[in-house]
Design a protein around this motif. Structure first.
Motif, PDB file in Angstrom:
ATOM      1  N   ILE A  52       0.832  -1.201   0.000  1.00 52.10           N
ATOM      2  CA  ILE A  52       0.000   0.000   0.000  1.00 52.10           C
ATOM      3  C   ILE A  52       0.868   1.253   0.000  1.00 52.10           C
ATOM      4  N   ASN A  53       1.940   1.243   0.774  1.00 53.48           N
ATOM      5  CA  ASN A  53       2.843   2.404   0.795  1.00 53.48           C
ATOM      6  C   ASN A  53       3.400   2.689  -0.592  1.00 53.48           C
ATOM      7  N   GLY A  54       3.852   1.637  -1.264  1.00 49.35           N
ATOM      8  CA  GLY A  54       4.406   1.825  -2.600  1.00 49.35           C
ATOM      9  C   GLY A  54       3.392   2.357  -3.578  1.00 49.35           C
ATOM     10  N   LEU A  55       2.185   1.795  -3.560  1.00 48.58           N
ATOM     11  CA  LEU A  55       1.140   2.248  -4.464  1.00 48.58           C
ATOM     12  C   LEU A  55       0.714   3.683  -4.154  1.00 48.58           C
ATOM     13  N   ALA A  56       0.651   4.014  -2.869  1.00 52.52           N
ATOM     14  CA  ALA A  56       0.250   5.366  -2.473  1.00 52.52           C
ATOM     15  C   ALA A  56       1.278   6.407  -2.890  1.00 52.52           C
ATOM     16  N   LEU A  57       2.533   5.997  -3.001  1.00 47.05           N
ATOM     17  CA  LEU A  57       3.595   6.928  -3.386  1.00 47.05           C
ATOM     18  C   LEU A  57       3.742   7.044  -4.900  1.00 47.05           C
ATOM     19  N   GLY A  58       2.924   6.285  -5.624  1.00 43.80           N
ATOM     20  CA  GLY A  58       2.934   6.432  -7.079  1.00 43.80           C
ATOM     21  C   GLY A  58       3.396   5.225  -7.855  1.00 43.80           C
ATOM     22  N   ALA A  59       3.697   4.111  -7.172  1.00 44.31           N
ATOM     23  CA  ALA A  59       4.068   2.898  -7.891  1.00 44.31           C
ATOM     24  C   ALA A  59       2.844   2.345  -8.624  1.00 44.31           C
ATOM     25  N   ASP A  60       3.083   1.632  -9.706  1.00 44.35           N
ATOM     26  CA  ASP A  60       1.986   1.092 -10.501  1.00 44.35           C
ATOM     27  C   ASP A  60       1.697  -0.375 -10.185  1.00 44.35           C
ATOM     28  N   ASP A  61       2.692  -1.080  -9.689  1.00 46.90           N
ATOM     29  CA  ASP A  61       2.517  -2.496  -9.416  1.00 46.90           C
ATOM     30  C   ASP A  61       3.601  -2.928  -8.438  1.00 46.90           C
ATOM     31  N   TYR A  62       3.463  -4.134  -7.897  1.00 49.79           N
ATOM     32  CA  TYR A  62       4.475  -4.677  -7.000  1.00 49.79           C
ATOM     33  C   TYR A  62       4.611  -6.165  -7.247  1.00 49.79           C
ATOM     34  N   VAL A  63       5.794  -6.676  -7.004  1.00 51.92           N
ATOM     35  CA  VAL A  63       6.068  -8.102  -7.125  1.00 51.92           C
ATOM     36  C   VAL A  63       6.795  -8.533  -5.864  1.00 51.92           C
ATOM     37  N   THR A  64       6.313  -9.594  -5.228  1.00 46.90           N
ATOM     38  CA  THR A  64       6.889 -10.065  -3.980  1.00 46.90           C
ATOM     39  C   THR A  64       7.964 -11.122  -4.237  1.00 46.90           C
ATOM     40  N   LYS A  65       9.110 -10.936  -3.591  1.00 47.20           N
ATOM     41  CA  LYS A  65      10.174 -11.941  -3.675  1.00 47.20           C
ATOM     42  C   LYS A  65       9.842 -13.105  -2.746  1.00 47.20           C
ATOM     43  N   PRO A  66      10.224 -14.323  -3.106  1.00 47.97           N
ATOM     44  CA  PRO A  66      10.841 -14.703  -4.391  1.00 47.97           C
ATOM     45  C   PRO A  66       9.789 -14.710  -5.495  1.00 47.97           C
ATOM     46  N   PHE A  67      10.183 -14.336  -6.685  1.00 51.89           N
ATOM     47  CA  PHE A  67       9.247 -14.270  -7.802  1.00 51.89           C
ATOM     48  C   PHE A  67       9.766 -15.120  -8.958  1.00 51.89           C
ATOM     49  N   ARG A  68       8.859 -15.446  -9.833  1.00 50.76           N
ATOM     50  CA  ARG A  68       9.234 -16.155 -11.047  1.00 50.76           C
ATOM     51  C   ARG A  68       9.659 -15.114 -12.086  1.00 50.76           C
ATOM     52  N   PRO A  69      10.863 -15.235 -12.635  1.00 52.49           N
ATOM     53  CA  PRO A  69      11.338 -14.231 -13.596  1.00 52.49           C
ATOM     54  C   PRO A  69      10.374 -13.983 -14.750  1.00 52.49           C
ATOM     55  N   LEU A  70       9.745 -15.047 -15.248  1.00 48.39           N
ATOM     56  CA  LEU A  70       8.826 -14.861 -16.372  1.00 48.39           C
ATOM     57  C   LEU A  70       7.579 -14.094 -15.962  1.00 48.39           C
ATOM     58  N   GLU A  71       7.166 -14.239 -14.687  1.00 47.71           N
ATOM     59  CA  GLU A  71       6.043 -13.445 -14.197  1.00 47.71           C
ATOM     60  C   GLU A  71       6.428 -11.966 -14.157  1.00 47.71           C
ATOM     61  N   LEU A  72       7.639 -11.693 -13.695  1.00 48.18           N
ATOM     62  CA  LEU A  72       8.106 -10.307 -13.646  1.00 48.18           C
ATOM     63  C   LEU A  72       8.166  -9.709 -15.046  1.00 48.18           C
ATOM     64  N   VAL A  73       8.672 -10.472 -16.004  1.00 50.81           N
ATOM     65  CA  VAL A  73       8.738  -9.990 -17.384  1.00 50.81           C
ATOM     66  C   VAL A  73       7.327  -9.705 -17.910  1.00 50.81           C
ATOM     67  N   ALA A  74       6.368 -10.561 -17.557  1.00 49.22           N
ATOM     68  CA  ALA A  74       4.981 -10.334 -17.995  1.00 49.22           C
ATOM     69  C   ALA A  74       4.431  -9.043 -17.405  1.00 49.22           C
ATOM     70  N   ARG A  75       4.752  -8.765 -16.139  1.00 47.33           N
ATOM     71  CA  ARG A  75       4.298  -7.513 -15.513  1.00 47.33           C
ATOM     72  C   ARG A  75       4.929  -6.310 -16.207  1.00 47.33           C
ATOM     73  N   VAL A  76       6.200  -6.425 -16.535  1.00 42.69           N
ATOM     74  CA  VAL A  76       6.900  -5.337 -17.236  1.00 42.69           C
ATOM     75  C   VAL A  76       6.235  -5.064 -18.583  1.00 42.69           C
ATOM     76  N   LYS A  77       5.958  -6.122 -19.327  1.00 46.79           N
ATOM     77  CA  LYS A  77       5.334  -5.956 -20.638  1.00 46.79           C
ATOM     78  C   LYS A  77       3.956  -5.311 -20.520  1.00 46.79           C
ATOM     79  N   SER A  78       3.187  -5.728 -19.518  1.00 44.21           N
ATOM     80  CA  SER A  78       1.855  -5.173 -19.312  1.00 44.21           C
ATOM     81  C   SER A  78       1.921  -3.679 -19.024  1.00 44.21           C
ATOM     82  N   GLN A  79       2.829  -3.281 -18.144  1.00 43.53           N
ATOM     83  CA  GLN A  79       2.964  -1.865 -17.804  1.00 43.53           C
ATOM     84  C   GLN A  79       3.425  -1.043 -19.007  1.00 43.53           C
TER      85      GLN A  79
END
Length: 234
Positions: free
Chosen positions: A89-116
């Motif tokens: 919530i802090n990150g989103l309130a400060l202007g972030a568009d999305d968040y990914v929690t570690k540990p994450f799957r690299p391909l999931e992160l790439v998918a989030r990047v592409k979407s944004q």
């Protein structure tokens, strides 16, 4: 020209892994292990997206997010080792568009990047000239889709790509209630939504703050409890 992505993470193994996966997608990566090094890049380099770790040794990712939002509207994805809602919530309130929690799957992160990046290009005329023409109006609220410009009460309001997307969807559906799940899927276009997900709630709250709107006496965005959000027809 390849999209330029800033990666800031003090864990070298993670930063290096992210760099490899992004470069495999033909992105140009600016990688740093500390916020101070990244700040110089932010000031001098035209970027398209930032991936920021929250826990950094010098300046935390929240502060770095704020620094970016002072001048730029490109997407920001926060990386956090904590699964706590407060960090998200802090990150989103400060202007972030999305968040990914570690540990994450690299391909999931790439998918989030592409979407944004898809959304950023769609609503940024510098990337997609001639697309998305039209001005959406409600009371003294004006959303210029082509110019990616928002005016409320005679003043210009700077919106992140996610905030712009939410407001556009609500304005295009004036008089109809749009559910949080529908908003989530239309914006992120992925399967990661759950009823416990309060990403949309956080973005709506931040959007209201920028517009000078209130939950109790909404001028623009009404919350229909248990259903979703609505902008009334005039």
């Amino acid at each position: 020209m390849a999209d330029r992505i800033l990666v800031v993470d003090d864990e070298a193994e993670i930063a290096d892994l992210i760099e490899v996966y992004l470069q495999n997608e033909n992105y140009t990566v600016f990688k740093f292990y500390s916020a101070q090094e990244a700040l110089a890049c932010i000031r001098t380099t035209e970027l398209d997206l930032a991936l920021l770790d929250i826990m950094l040794p010098d300046i935390d990712g929240f502060c770095l997010c704020q620094k970016i939002r002072e001048r730029h509207t490109y997407p920001i994805i926060m990386l956090t080792a904590k699964d706590g809602e407060t960090d998200k919530i802090n990150g989103l309130a400060l202007g972030a568009d999305d968040y990914v929690t570690k540990p994450f799957r690299p391909l999931e992160l790439v998918a989030r990047v592409k979407s944004q990046l898809r959304r950023y290009k769609r609503y940024n005329p510098a990337h997609s000239p001639g697309e998305g023409k039209g001005v959406l109006l409600h009371s003294d609220l004006e959303l210029d889709v082509e110019a990616h410009r928002c005016m409320a009460g005679g003043r210009e309001v700077t919106l992140t790509p996610t905030e712009f997307s939410i407001l556009r969807i609500l304005l295009e559906n004036r008089g109809k209630v749009v559910g949080a799940e529908e908003l989530f899927h239309r914006i992120w276009q992925d399967e990661y939504y759950s009823k416990a997900n309060n990403t949309i709630t956080a973005h709506i709250r931040h959007l209201r703050e920028k517009l000078g709107d209130t939950l109790d006496k909404p001028k623009y965005i009404r919350t229909i409890w248990g259903v979703g959000y609505k902008i009334e027809t005039q």
